[in-house]
Design an enzyme around this catalytic site. Structure first.
Site, mmCIF file in Angstrom:
data_model
loop_
_atom_site.group_PDB
_atom_site.id
_atom_site.type_symbol
_atom_site.label_atom_id
_atom_site.label_comp_id
_atom_site.label_asym_id
_atom_site.label_seq_id
_atom_site.Cartn_x
_atom_site.Cartn_y
_atom_site.Cartn_z
ATOM 1 C CG PHE A 113 -1.995 0.955 1.266
ATOM 2 C CD1 PHE A 113 -3.192 0.683 0.628
ATOM 3 C CD2 PHE A 113 -1.857 2.159 1.932
ATOM 4 C CE1 PHE A 113 -4.236 1.599 0.652
ATOM 5 C CE2 PHE A 113 -2.901 3.084 1.970
ATOM 6 C CZ PHE A 113 -4.089 2.793 1.322
ATOM 7 C CG ASP A 184 0.198 -2.868 6.848
ATOM 8 O OD1 ASP A 184 -0.890 -3.278 7.298
ATOM 9 O OD2 ASP A 184 0.397 -1.686 6.510
ATOM 10 C CE1 TYR A 209 -9.261 1.819 7.424
ATOM 11 C CE2 TYR A 209 -8.171 2.727 9.356
ATOM 12 C CZ TYR A 209 -8.170 2.447 8.002
ATOM 13 O OH TYR A 209 -7.075 2.780 7.250
ATOM 14 C CE LYS A 210 -7.881 -0.752 5.140
ATOM 15 N NZ LYS A 210 -6.443 -0.693 4.871
ATOM 16 N NE ARG A 356 -10.301 -2.255 -2.539
ATOM 17 C CZ ARG A 356 -9.679 -1.731 -1.486
ATOM 18 N NH1 ARG A 356 -8.525 -2.261 -1.082
ATOM 19 N NH2 ARG A 356 -10.184 -0.707 -0.830
HETATM 20 C C1 LIG Z 1 -5.784 0.632 4.728
HETATM 21 C C2 LIG Z 1 -4.291 0.591 4.744
HETATM 22 C C3 LIG Z 1 -3.540 1.644 5.285
HETATM 23 C C4 LIG Z 1 -4.202 2.900 5.771
HETATM 24 O O1 LIG Z 1 -3.458 3.589 6.723
HETATM 25 P P1 LIG Z 1 -4.164 4.710 7.617
HETATM 26 O O2 LIG Z 1 -3.096 5.306 8.414
HETATM 27 O O3 LIG Z 1 -5.217 4.014 8.436
HETATM 28 O O4 LIG Z 1 -4.810 5.689 6.675
HETATM 29 C C5 LIG Z 1 -2.164 1.493 5.368
HETATM 30 N N1 LIG Z 1 -1.556 0.370 4.895
HETATM 31 C C6 LIG Z 1 -2.252 -0.632 4.340
HETATM 32 C C7 LIG Z 1 -1.540 -1.840 3.855
HETATM 33 C C8 LIG Z 1 -3.635 -0.546 4.223
HETATM 34 O O5 LIG Z 1 -4.322 -1.532 3.647
#
Ligand SMILES: *Cc1c(COP(=O)(O)O)cnc(C)c1O
Length: 397
Positions: A113, A184, A209-210, A356
């Site tokens: 990401f 992660d 939050y996911k 998705r």
């Molecule tokens: C959703 C996601 C994020 C989001 O980071 P935030 O700090 O919550 O905005 C970061 N890394 C990955 C791999 C994600 O899927």
């Protein structure tokens, strides 16, 4: 087998909506409404500053960390909740780099990401001194691990395609060349079984939050392997990670254990919502969840491939090789997703062409999958996506 009818009844999903976007934002656990309102009225409103002690606000980041721990195969006292995932990535990376002082390379992959890569770029920009972020294709990671690598930083489940890395094998290979791992778990926690202890992972971070359904902007978490915790120097040395925050000393002394990964004041309202979201997980086996997920996703793929021939599967076909969402490609993916949302089937879109669809048996059944494909088939067959309004990109896709 766990009865998911019980967990399904614990969520508020609007009438007429088929919600396939728990990979981005989990739905509202019904109990969160009363709990958050109660914390506002009874704790903030009545207790005021006394809430930090009397309502346990200050302990909440560690208490919730211990409740997330079993969902990620971690022991008590190894997970701290708070801040955002982006901040946690930086925190883990900076701590991990100091454990390998004679090496300069962070290895990651092009499926990561972007924020994870950006934070690594920001950190090495600060450090200077020859540090490097090396990004290779996901399938080349194992081969790219050699004794120049300080850190292996990977997202276990690819946010776009859902491709799953082999955490156990890659962690073992990283350790064999003397590298430290930062995993992660953004798309793993609450989605697939994770065994941080068994895989011997060093650091892990994730959001809540996911698939954990903690609510928009819910606090993130960090895991540090127990025998590393007291060797880690927190670069984000905030007062609440101090050994004695209320001694107000001039110099920083880290707290013992995972407590040193605390930074500043926790977001109490966010923690209250997360607490009710974690109640849903009581008695739920992630292994059983995984089994049901595979049934739902295999059904979705089979139905899509027979009824929507213009869509291409972008996720691995082998269910053992993917996380808990299914990605479909189409050049008009954005407009198609807008048309689906207008028809009450909510998923999302990732550039350039990926739609998705997140599946979790926690609140979805086979009926939802069939309903979603009915709508998708209609959107494709009748070209319902082919409208100007569906091409206008919103700020959040
Ligand atoms: C959703 C996601 C994020 C989001 O980071 P935030 O700090 O919550 O905005 C970061 N890394 C990955 C791999 C994600 O899927």
């Amino acid at each position: 087998m766990t009865d998911f009818a019980k967990t399904r009844a614990m969520f508020d999903i609007p009438e007429g909506v088929t919600y396939l976007n728990g990979n981005s934002l989990g739905p509202l656990p019904s109990a969160a409404k009363a709990r958050v309102a109660g914390v506002v009225a009874d704790e903030w409103g009545e207790l005021l500053i006394r809430g930090w002690n009397k309502a346990g606000w200050m302990a909440q980041p560690a208490v919730l960390g211990d409740r997330i721990a079993p969902l990620i195969g971690a022991p008590k006292g190894s997970v701290m909740v708070g801040d955002t995932l982006t901040i946690r990535v930086y925190q883990a990376l900076s701590a991990a780099l100091e454990l390998v002082p004679d090496r300069r390379v962070i290895l990651s992959d092009s499926g990561n990401f972007p924020t994870d890569l950006y934070m690594a770029q920001g950190l090495i920009g600060t450090l200077g001194d020859g540090y490097e972020l090396r990004v290779v294709a996901p399938e080349e990671v194992s081969e790219a691990l050699d004794d120049s690598i300080a850190i292996l930083m990977l997202t276990e489940v690819d946010y776009a395609t859902s491709r799953l890395h082999d955490m156990a094998a890659l962690t073992a290979r990283a350790h064999a060349v003397g590298a430290v791992t930062v995993w992660d778990l953004a798309h793993s926690a609450g989605a697939i079984p994770i065994d941080l202890t068994g895989t011997n992972a060093d650091f892990a971070v994730g959001c809540t939050y996911k698939y954990l359904n903690g609510g928009p902007g819910a606090p993130a978490f960090i895991y540090v392997r127990p025998n590393l915790q007291n060797h880690v120097r927190p670069a984000l040395s905030g007062w609440l990670g101090h050994a004695a925050p209320f001694a107000f000393e001039q110099d920083y002394t880290p707290a013992e254990g995972i407590a040193r990964m605390r930074i500043g004041t926790p977001s109490v309202l966010g923690m209250a919502a997360l607490e009710t979201a974690l109640d849903v997980w009581e008695g739920v086996s992630v292994e059983t969840l995984r089994h049901h997920f595979i049934t739902l996703s295999e059904l979705f793929i089979a139905e899509v491939e027979t009824r929507c021939p213009d869509l291409t599967l972008a996720s691995p076909r082998d269910p053992a090789q993917r996380g808990a969402h299914i990605a479909l490609r189409h050049p008009q993916g954005y407009a198609i997703m807008q048309a689906l949302i207008a028809e009450g089937v909510i998923g999302d879109f990732r550039a350039p062409d990926v739609m998705r669809f997140g599946f979790t048996p926690l609140y979805l059944g086979e009926g939802d999958v069939k309903r979603a494909v009915d709508v998708l088939e209609r959107v494709m067959r009748d070209r319902l996506w082919d409208r100007e309004e569906f091409r206008v990109k919103a700020a959040v896709t």
